[in-house]
Enzyme design. Structure first.
Site, PDB file in Angstrom:
ATOM      1  N   ALA A   1      33.351  38.016  33.341  1.00 36.38           N
ATOM      2  CA  ALA A   1      34.266  37.062  32.689  1.00 36.38           C
ATOM      3  C   ALA A   1      35.490  37.726  32.066  1.00 36.38           C
ATOM      4  O   ALA A   1      36.242  37.082  31.333  1.00 36.38           O
ATOM      5  CB  ALA A   1      33.528  36.222  31.633  1.00 36.38           C
TER       6      ALA A   1
ATOM      7  N   LYS B   1      48.068  39.945  37.034  1.00 37.91           N
ATOM      8  CA  LYS B   1      47.408  40.978  36.233  1.00 37.91           C
ATOM      9  C   LYS B   1      47.361  42.286  36.994  1.00 37.91           C
ATOM     10  O   LYS B   1      47.472  42.313  38.215  1.00 37.91           O
ATOM     11  CB  LYS B   1      45.984  40.554  35.854  1.00 37.91           C
ATOM     12  CG  LYS B   1      45.027  40.505  37.033  1.00 37.91           C
ATOM     13  CD  LYS B   1      43.640  40.145  36.579  1.00 37.91           C
ATOM     14  CE  LYS B   1      42.678  40.024  37.772  1.00 37.91           C
ATOM     15  NZ  LYS B   1      42.490  41.268  38.510  1.00 37.91           N
TER      16      LYS B   1
END
Length: 319
Positions: free
Chosen positions: A231, A199
């Site tokens: 999260a 990512k």
């Protein structure tokens, strides 16, 4: 300095009383008697209600939200025990706050993890017992012994039991490059292959999933991380694993459930079937949802405390 005190005494402040009580119960000891409150102006007030002279004192306190209050409670309790002639004071910190500020990411950044280590040492702690520091090198920030426990030996058996009849379909995935070592250790423990989500983070607490390194198609995926804060990383990774990777199911586990901001809403809306956390941070009732299960760390900390007191190695707890 004494190698250890004449007996073990377990005390706690306000951040994680259930873990402290679990530790004391496992050791067959009563909880130490103390009051940790605040004056009307917000200053911390600590009162130790029993003698600790010559004792091996273990203060259980996670520096979780509200981080600064809980950190000050820990520092003031340590100071009180040292001034009360405790034989040795060990700070048992299941979750060590400020651990993500462990380096200068840009010019003029503080290294807050080092500052917290210095504060705890200056308060009078003789040693530290903690679990899954965000960056293992933080152990070197302390000038006193640090026993660094791992969450993987607690988390892995849960999934071995859960998937005992279909382990060939299981793959462990690291949600980012920073968690690869932890995920690799977990994969080795349960004898499963490893994949990685790559990512690119655009700004703090926002992440963009780019691609998946490894084949997760048709697999039951276990996402492994050290903590779940907002999260965002976890839920974006879970979404990518399903939509891009073609995984069958996604499960997740982490040591520390910080669960700040929109974390609960994101987890509820995510494709994650189950999130397993450890109780290093006390979870308030409003954050308890069906998707989240919590495993106990008390027995592991209790065994570590017993080993520290008896001058035995703590390393057998890592396997």
């Amino acid at each position: 300095m004494n190698l250890h005190g004449k007996d073990i005494k377990i005390f706690t402040a306000n951040s994680n009383k259930p873990v402290a009580e679990d530790i004391a119960r496992t050791l067959g000891l009563p909880m130490g008697s103390s009051d940790v409150t605040a004056f009307s102006d917000g200053e911390i007030s600590v009162s130790i209600k029993e003698s600790v002279r010559g004792s091996d004192v273990f203060v259980v306190q996670s520096t979780s939200y509200p981080v600064n209050d809980h950190l000050m409670e820990l520092l003031i309790m340590i100071d009180a025990f040292k001034r009360a002639s405790a034989g040795r004071v060990t700070a048992v910190i299941p979750y060590f706050g400020y651990a993500r500020q462990d380096r200068k990411a840009k010019a003029r950044d503080p290294i807050s993890a080092k500052l917290c280590a210095d504060l705890i040492t200056a308060a009078g702690a003789d040693r530290i017992l903690t679990m899954d520091l965000h960056a293992p090198q933080i152990q070197g920030f302390f000038d006193i012994p640090v026993d660094h426990l791992l969450g993987v030996p607690i988390l892995a058996p849960h999934f071995v039991e859960k998937f005992h009849d279909c382990m060939d379909d299981v793959i462990v995935v690291s949600p980012d490059l920073g968690s690869v070592n932890r995920a690799r250790s977990f994969a080795t423990k349960i004898e499963a292959p490893l994949a990685i989500v790559d990512k690119r983070r655009q700004r703090a607490n926002v992440s963009e999933v780019m691609n998946i390194i490894g084949n997760v198609e048709g697999k039951k995926v276990i996402l492994v991380d050290d903590m779940v804060d907002t999260a965002g990383t976890l839920c974006n990774a879970a979404k990518a694993i399903i939509e891009i990777g073609g995984a069958k199911e996604v499960y997740s586990c982490a040591t520390h459930g910080v669960l700040s901001g929109p974390a609960i809403e994101r987890i509820e809306a995510s494709p994650i079937k189950e999130l397993i956390l450890l109780d290093t941070i006390n979870m308030p009732e409003e954050k308890k949802i069906d998707k989240i299960s919590v495993l106990k760390t008390g027995p592991v900390f209790a065994e570590a405390i017993e080993r520290i007191y008896e001058d035995k190695p703590v390393s057998p707890l890592f396997v």
